[in-house]
Structures are given as C-alpha cells and as structure tokens.
Write a protein that holds these residues in place. Sequence first.
Motif, PDB file in Angstrom:
ATOM      1  N   ASP A  47       0.832  -1.206   0.000  1.00 20.74           N
ATOM      2  CA  ASP A  47       0.000   0.000   0.000  1.00 20.74           C
ATOM      3  C   ASP A  47       0.868   1.259   0.000  1.00 20.74           C
ATOM      4  OD1 ASP A  47       0.912   0.343   2.625  1.00 20.74           O
ATOM      5  OD2 ASP A  47      -0.984  -0.267   3.543  1.00 20.74           O
ATOM      6  N   ALA A  48       0.232   2.402   0.110  1.00 23.37           N
ATOM      7  CA  ALA A  48       0.945   3.687   0.056  1.00 23.37           C
ATOM      8  C   ALA A  48       1.909   3.877   1.225  1.00 23.37           C
ATOM      9  CB  ALA A  48      -0.059   4.834   0.017  1.00 23.37           C
ATOM     10  N   TRP A  49       1.717   3.122   2.298  1.00 16.95           N
ATOM     11  CA  TRP A  49       2.608   3.205   3.472  1.00 16.95           C
ATOM     12  C   TRP A  49       3.704   2.146   3.401  1.00 16.95           C
ATOM     13  CZ3 TRP A  49      -2.677   3.789   3.663  1.00 16.95           C
ATOM     14  CH2 TRP A  49      -3.125   5.046   4.036  1.00 16.95           C
ATOM     15  N   ASN A  50       3.830   1.513   2.253  1.00 19.72           N
ATOM     16  CA  ASN A  50       4.857   0.488   2.000  1.00 19.72           C
ATOM     17  C   ASN A  50       4.666  -0.761   2.866  1.00 19.72           C
ATOM     18  OD1 ASN A  50       6.989  -0.284   0.323  1.00 19.72           O
ATOM     19  ND2 ASN A  50       8.494   0.163   1.912  1.00 19.72           N
ATOM     20  N   ARG A  51       3.399  -1.070   3.140  1.00 22.94           N
ATOM     21  CA  ARG A  51       3.073  -2.294   3.884  1.00 22.94           C
ATOM     22  C   ARG A  51       2.323  -3.239   2.956  1.00 22.94           C
ATOM     23  NH1 ARG A  51       1.187   1.688   7.712  1.00 22.94           N
ATOM     24  NH2 ARG A  51       2.755   2.012   9.293  1.00 22.94           N
ATOM     25  N   GLU A  52       2.575  -4.520   3.109  1.00 25.48           N
ATOM     26  CA  GLU A  52       1.887  -5.499   2.267  1.00 25.48           C
ATOM     27  C   GLU A  52       0.397  -5.503   2.575  1.00 25.48           C
ATOM     28  OE1 GLU A  52       3.551  -9.390   2.130  1.00 25.48           O
ATOM     29  OE2 GLU A  52       5.567  -8.632   1.719  1.00 25.48           O
ATOM     30  N   TYR A  53      -0.386  -5.692   1.526  1.00 29.24           N
ATOM     31  CA  TYR A  53      -1.827  -5.810   1.700  1.00 29.24           C
ATOM     32  C   TYR A  53      -2.171  -7.127   2.389  1.00 29.24           C
ATOM     33  CZ  TYR A  53      -2.763  -1.942  -1.512  1.00 29.24           C
ATOM     34  OH  TYR A  53      -2.834  -0.710  -2.107  1.00 29.24           O
ATOM     35  N   GLU A  54      -3.210  -7.103   3.222  1.00 26.87           N
ATOM     36  CA  GLU A  54      -3.804  -8.329   3.754  1.00 26.87           C
ATOM     37  C   GLU A  54      -4.712  -8.850   2.639  1.00 26.87           C
ATOM     38  OE1 GLU A  54      -3.598  -9.665   6.986  1.00 26.87           O
ATOM     39  OE2 GLU A  54      -2.101  -8.176   7.515  1.00 26.87           O
ATOM     40  N   PHE A  55      -4.660 -10.132   2.365  1.00 28.76           N
ATOM     41  CA  PHE A  55      -5.430 -10.706   1.270  1.00 28.76           C
ATOM     42  C   PHE A  55      -6.051 -12.009   1.719  1.00 28.76           C
ATOM     43  CE2 PHE A  55      -5.723 -13.562  -2.365  1.00 28.76           C
ATOM     44  CZ  PHE A  55      -6.381 -12.771  -3.302  1.00 28.76           C
ATOM     45  N   LYS A  56      -7.366 -12.123   1.540  1.00 29.03           N
ATOM     46  CA  LYS A  56      -8.065 -13.340   1.961  1.00 29.03           C
ATOM     47  C   LYS A  56      -9.134 -13.699   0.943  1.00 29.03           C
ATOM     48  CE  LYS A  56      -7.519 -12.152   6.768  1.00 29.03           C
ATOM     49  NZ  LYS A  56      -8.076 -11.468   7.880  1.00 29.03           N
TER      50      LYS A  56
END
Length: 84
Positions: A47-56
């Motif tokens: 995301d824009a904060w350089n964190r991986e998206y949670e995906f389910k």
Amino acid sequence: MYPDKTEKEIAEISERMANWNEKFGKYPTDLNELIGNNPLRQDWKKDAWNREYEFKITENGQGFLIISVGSDGKLKTGDDIKSQ
C-alpha cells in the motif's frame, strides 16, 4: 493523498480479481498469482505506506477481501482501507 492512492489501487486490484474469476471460475490464491510478472502491477504488493496488503479468499471461495492497515499499521482500526 495516501488513502486516495491506496483506495484507487484496491479498486484496481478488485477489478482485476473479478476479471480473473470470470476467466478462470475462481479467484487467485494470493496477490502474487494475480500480479504475475506484469511490471505495471508490481506496485500492487504494498500500500501507500509500504506495507503489504492483507489478502483473503472467503471460506466458500465466492469472494475476497483486500485490506490496507492504513497509517497506524494496525488491523481492525478506523483507518483500515478495505475492498468492497
């Protein structure tokens, strides 16, 4: 600015997920499968904060959820950004 970019990205990922499901009759098991080697989609990993998206994928396989934990970096707080 960050939330807008992330909301737009989640919308684009969601649209691609729908197209994938239409084509293959199921959703991809993870974002890397959806992204593949496409250089234009490599940004979809974070995301824009350089964190991986949670995906389910939902238990019945009929839906999915993509979540950005937002600026605070914590899941299930008011600044989370989720797919519809």
